[in-house]
Design an enzyme around this catalytic site. Structure first.
Site, PDB file in Angstrom:
ATOM      1  N   LYS A  42       3.275 -15.543   2.259  1.00 22.84           N
ATOM      2  CA  LYS A  42       3.240 -16.424   1.154  1.00 22.84           C
ATOM      3  C   LYS A  42       4.671 -16.616   0.723  1.00 22.84           C
ATOM      4  CE  LYS A  42       0.947 -17.949  -2.607  1.00 22.84           C
ATOM      5  NZ  LYS A  42       0.073 -19.174  -2.402  1.00 22.84           N
ATOM      6  N   TYR A  48       0.895  -1.282  -0.001  1.00 23.28           N
ATOM      7  CA  TYR A  48       0.032   0.012  -0.011  1.00 23.28           C
ATOM      8  C   TYR A  48       0.749   1.168   0.050  1.00 23.28           C
ATOM      9  CZ  TYR A  48      -4.264  -3.048   1.084  1.00 23.28           C
ATOM     10  OH  TYR A  48      -5.146  -3.899   1.164  1.00 23.28           O
ATOM     11  N   ASP A  55      -3.208 -18.291   1.635  1.00 28.77           N
ATOM     12  CA  ASP A  55      -4.036 -18.829   1.108  1.00 28.77           C
ATOM     13  C   ASP A  55      -4.944 -20.146   1.906  1.00 28.77           C
ATOM     14  OD1 ASP A  55      -1.631 -19.990   0.262  1.00 28.77           O
ATOM     15  OD2 ASP A  55      -2.095 -20.715  -1.354  1.00 28.77           O
ATOM     16  N   ASP A 113      -5.532  -6.939   5.616  1.00 28.50           N
ATOM     17  CA  ASP A 113      -6.625  -6.230   5.110  1.00 28.50           C
ATOM     18  C   ASP A 113      -7.871  -7.049   4.821  1.00 28.50           C
ATOM     19  OD1 ASP A 113      -8.436  -4.074   4.550  1.00 28.50           O
ATOM     20  OD2 ASP A 113      -7.055  -3.650   2.737  1.00 28.50           O
ATOM     21  N   ASP A 135     -11.088  -8.805   7.351  1.00 33.73           N
ATOM     22  CA  ASP A 135     -12.345  -8.611   6.739  1.00 33.73           C
ATOM     23  C   ASP A 135     -13.098 -10.000   6.676  1.00 33.73           C
ATOM     24  OD1 ASP A 135     -12.340  -5.893   6.775  1.00 33.73           O
ATOM     25  OD2 ASP A 135     -13.168  -5.716   4.794  1.00 33.73           O
TER      26      ASP A 135
END
Ligand code: NAD
Length: 346
Positions: A183, A138, A215, A239, A243
């Site tokens: 990852k 970001y 994942d 993020d 959620d």
């Protein structure tokens, strides 16, 4: 004297900020002083910017910051030069150095039926997502040509070290289990993340560390969420996963969060939901996420675990006895919810 900076913001913000101040005042008595500052859209209207120097200085000087929510259609614009309420959020996180976002997900038994998952899957879930908030993709360099675009993801070892320590400390205070999500089979940033997290682990021998690929974590959050305790991860993964985890509870009106910086700087405590402009002014907003954010402020911002637990128990008991605002399928007003919880504080 303890000081709490209060940022009511926009939409339902003022409707839920005032009751939270009332509840905190009830729990802390005369030992606390509240200072309210204009923030977000309300600040744009008054001063032309979402975060004024005065608001920032007031937050810096406080022991903790309690924020309701900002934004609304009034300030939605496609003009890139017009001020936006969300700039206040990003600005305050950056200025206070809030690098750790903490989101507890603790589905409340009385609300299991509101979750999209079966009760037997969410039963016993009590997890926290610790998300790195100021680094990664970001904030990396962005490029764009007519035919390609890129976003750079980079982390320093210091950035990983400090967020890992927040997560290990938290896991040590809870059940002692930490899942570090990356990852590492594909990304270089993840391989270094994993290495640093394992180095930090040496300082926390009582915490059991597990590496989980992002994942796999996304699947396990749905298939067996109760197996997690503390999850620590980088900005983008956090993020999305926070959620996803939030949906386990079934209502966004129930979720608190904290953003913390280095010890000694004030933390920022706020509900996960936004300013709900669709119901603003109707007196029907659910104040419980705001109350649970106030409980996090008590525990993580002021070191008052007893008062924090009292407030959380009052919210749980009110729900168990049937309190339901409109978002939970009931008809209780904000005022009725506030009276109910206030009456259970002692
Ligand atoms: P939202 O969270 O405000 O609302 C989503 C839905 O949930 C709405 O139907 C709303 O009525 C309901 N809801 C949310 N909180 C509730 C509560 N406490 N009680 C009852 N119902 C509640 O998200 P949105 O509609 O996408 O965004 C509205 C505005 O809020 C936008 O301007 C957005 O940018 C802003 N926003 C701000 C923050 C923040 O301040 N941290 C976070 C998210 C969105």
């Amino acid at each position: 004297m303890t000081t709490i900076a209060v940022l009511p913001g926009d939409g339902i913000g003022p409707e839920i900020a005032a009751p939270a101040v009332q509840v905190l005042g009830e729990l802390l008595g005369s030992q606390v002083e509240f200072t309210e500052f204009v923030f977000g859209g309300a600040s744009i209207d008054a001063h032309g910017t979402a975060l004024t120097d005065e608001t920032l200085a007031g937050c810096r000087a406080a022991d903790a910051v309690l924020l309701a929510a900002v934004g609304g259609p009034k300030w939605d614009t496609t003009d890139p030069n017009a001020p936006r309420p969300e700039q206040g959020l990003l600005g305050i996180r950056k200025e206070l150095g809030l690098f750790a976002n903490i989101r507890p997900v603790r589905p409340i038994p009385a609300l299991y039926s509101a979750s999209a998952l079966k009760p037997e899957i969410i039963e016993g879930t009590n997890l926290v997502v610790v998300r790195e908030l100021t680094g990664g993709i970001y904030f990396g360099e962005k490029t764009r040509t007519a035919t390609s675009a890129s976003d750079l993801c980079s982390y320093t070892t210091d950035e990983v070290d400090r967020i890992a320590r927040v997560a290990f400390e938290l896991a040590g205070r809870r059940s002692g289990k930490l899942a570090s999500v990356d990852k590492a089979n594909v990304l270089e940033t993840s391989r270094q993340w994993r290495q640093v997290v394992h180095e930090v682990a040496a300082d926390y021998p009582a915490v059991e560390l597990e590496d989980v690929l992002v994942d796999n974590c996304a699947m396990q959050l749905i298939s067996r969420p109760s197996s997690f305790d503390v999850i620590v991860t980088e900005n983008l993964f956090g993020d999305i996963l926070s959620d996803e985890a939030a949906m386990l509870t079934g209502s966004i009106g129930m979720l608190p969060s904290a953003s913390l910086g280095t010890p000694g700087t004030p933390g920022l405590f706020e509900p996960v939901h936004g300013s709900a402009p669709d119901i603003a002014g109707q007196g029907i907003a659910n104040p419980l996420a705001m109350f649970l954010s106030a409980a996090m402020l008590l525990r993580d911002g002021l070191g008052r675990p007893v008062e924090a637990a009292a407030l959380e128990s009052a919210v749980d008991a009110a729900l168990a006895d049937g309190l339901r605002t409109a978002d939970l399928g009931g008809s209780a007003t904000t005022a009725e919810a506030v009276t109910d919880v206030l009456g259970r504080l002692h």
